[in-house]
Design a protein around this motif. Structure first.
Motif, PDB file in Angstrom:
ATOM      1  N   LYS A   1      -9.617   4.046   3.087  1.00 56.44           N
ATOM      2  CA  LYS A   1      -8.238   3.745   3.507  1.00 56.44           C
ATOM      3  C   LYS A   1      -7.340   4.974   3.429  1.00 56.44           C
ATOM      4  CE  LYS A   1      -7.565   0.380   0.605  1.00 56.44           C
ATOM      5  NZ  LYS A   1      -6.900  -0.716  -0.148  1.00 56.44           N
ATOM      6  N   ASN A   2      -7.735   5.943   2.609  1.00 57.11           N
ATOM      7  CA  ASN A   2      -6.895   7.131   2.403  1.00 57.11           C
ATOM      8  C   ASN A   2      -7.318   8.327   3.257  1.00 57.11           C
ATOM      9  OD1 ASN A   2      -5.319   5.845   0.418  1.00 57.11           O
ATOM     10  ND2 ASN A   2      -6.848   6.281  -1.147  1.00 57.11           N
ATOM     11  N   LYS A   3      -8.177   8.106   4.226  1.00 57.81           N
ATOM     12  CA  LYS A   3      -8.727   9.216   5.012  1.00 57.81           C
ATOM     13  C   LYS A   3      -7.636  10.073   5.635  1.00 57.81           C
ATOM     14  CE  LYS A   3     -12.119  10.259   8.601  1.00 57.81           C
ATOM     15  NZ  LYS A   3     -13.082   9.707   9.594  1.00 57.81           N
TER      16      LYS A   3
ATOM     17  N   LYS B   1     -10.655   9.170  -7.217  1.00 59.65           N
ATOM     18  CA  LYS B   1     -11.024   7.851  -6.704  1.00 59.65           C
ATOM     19  C   LYS B   1     -10.345   7.603  -5.359  1.00 59.65           C
ATOM     20  CE  LYS B   1     -11.012   2.946  -7.980  1.00 59.65           C
ATOM     21  NZ  LYS B   1     -10.567   1.942  -8.998  1.00 59.65           N
ATOM     22  N   MET B   2      -9.089   8.013  -5.248  1.00 57.82           N
ATOM     23  CA  MET B   2      -8.358   7.853  -3.996  1.00 57.82           C
ATOM     24  C   MET B   2      -8.987   8.669  -2.865  1.00 57.82           C
ATOM     25  SD  MET B   2      -4.430   8.004  -5.397  1.00 57.82           S
ATOM     26  CE  MET B   2      -3.691   8.064  -3.762  1.00 57.82           C
TER      27      MET B   2
ATOM     28  N   TYR C   1       0.811  -1.221   0.000  1.00 59.28           N
ATOM     29  CA  TYR C   1       0.000   0.000   0.000  1.00 59.28           C
ATOM     30  C   TYR C   1       0.846   1.275   0.000  1.00 59.28           C
ATOM     31  CZ  TYR C   1      -3.431   3.487   1.329  1.00 59.28           C
ATOM     32  OH  TYR C   1      -4.211   4.599   1.345  1.00 59.28           O
TER      33      TYR C   1
ATOM     34  N   LYS D   1     -11.984   9.203  -2.307  1.00 58.48           N
ATOM     35  CA  LYS D   1     -13.230   8.581  -1.832  1.00 58.48           C
ATOM     36  C   LYS D   1     -12.986   7.254  -1.128  1.00 58.48           C
ATOM     37  CE  LYS D   1     -15.758  10.756  -5.630  1.00 58.48           C
ATOM     38  NZ  LYS D   1     -16.401  10.533  -6.950  1.00 58.48           N
ATOM     39  N   ASP D   2     -11.748   6.790  -1.138  1.00 57.09           N
ATOM     40  CA  ASP D   2     -11.407   5.513  -0.513  1.00 57.09           C
ATOM     41  C   ASP D   2     -11.171   5.725   0.982  1.00 57.09           C
ATOM     42  OD1 ASP D   2     -10.300   3.108   0.343  1.00 57.09           O
ATOM     43  OD2 ASP D   2      -9.207   2.787  -1.521  1.00 57.09           O
TER      44      ASP D   2
END
Length: 261
Positions: free
Chosen positions: A216-218, A210-211, A179, A213-214
């Motif tokens: 995991k990327n908060k 797109k990233m 990741y 909205k993921d």
């Protein structure tokens, strides 16, 4: 291990694992940053095991020590010696066991990697690129190959060869990296895309949106919005760029350097 299992008869070691053991001692000193003791261990391997490929591995580790000590001239000397002598052993494959062939291939691969490190320390990025490109086909596994390709991206980016850098980062992503590496490759792509290519710009923006909205990327939203701002400024869309910078500041928790920028 050396005390219990060494078979040293008339100055010749007959246990094939002892040279590796001395090499391991040297590497242990290296990772403790005790380069003088490391050099002593590696030098013993070089002097004692003249018919072993481990001898050339020890020379490469000596070069690494000299690089860390800032003695680039001595490091260059060691690497040149390995290139002149160690890599030539592969030319006589019919005289070598399969084990030694594998070890000499490893010497050749590591030689290019250490050469690259030496060039990078001296800010000579193009020679470093040349060395890494030679190391990639010799990579022992996918993880190592990914790392070399990622470094290629960084080096090309450092030389402002953005198209080449972007290609390398895309290559990294195709190799399914962990990741953190994938995230950083994508971040670097924001700086390397060609703003005059509408398709490329569209793809990069789509990737970052797109990233964002993921879930995991908060915790990385500040960096993502900052990269989107850079893309917008490259496209001469200052209004959108400022909007993304504001979002970056709003989502920044501890990245004070980026916040100030």
């Amino acid at each position: 291990a050396i005390t219990k299992h060494s078979i040293l008869i008339k100055g010749i070691e007959h246990n094939r694992w002892i040279d590796d053991t001395y090499l391991l001692i040297g590497r242990s000193h290296f990772y403790k940053n005790d380069y003088i003791k490391a050099l002593e261990a590696f030098d013993y391997v070089v002097r004692q095991f003249k018919d072993s490929p481990v001898r050339y591995q020890a020379m490469l580790w000596m070069a690494r020590c000299y690089i860390e000590m800032g003695n680039y001239e001595r490091a260059q000397f060691m690497l040149d010696h390995v290139q002149e002598n160690g890599t030539k052993k592969l030319a006589s494959k019919h005289k070598l066991s399969l084990h030694k062939i594998r070890e000499y291939k490893r010497v050749k691969r590591d030689l290019y990697a250490v050469f690259a490190d030496l060039h990078i320390r001296q800010n000579s990025y193009q020679p470093a690129i040349n060395s890494i490109e030679k190391a990639i086909p010799l990579a022992s596994n996918k993880r190592q190959k990914r790392r070399y390709v990622y470094i290629l991206g960084q080096l090309n980016q450092g030389l402002n060869k953005m198209s080449f850098a972007n290609h390398k980062y895309k290559w990294v992503l195709k190799m399914h990296p962990p990741y953190d590496m994938a995230f950083n490759a994508k971040m670097n792509m924001a700086q390397c895309f060609n703003p005059n290519d509408p398709n490329e710009a569209k793809q990069v923006k789509k990737l970052f949106l797109k990233m964002s909205k993921d879930a995991k990327n908060k915790e990385y939203l500040d960096q993502i919005y900052y990269s989107l701002a850079q893309i917008s400024f490259k496209e001469n869309d200052s209004t959108k760029g400022i909007d993304y910078l504001k979002l970056s500041i709003e989502n920044s928790k501890s990245n004070n350097v980026q916040k100030a920028t």
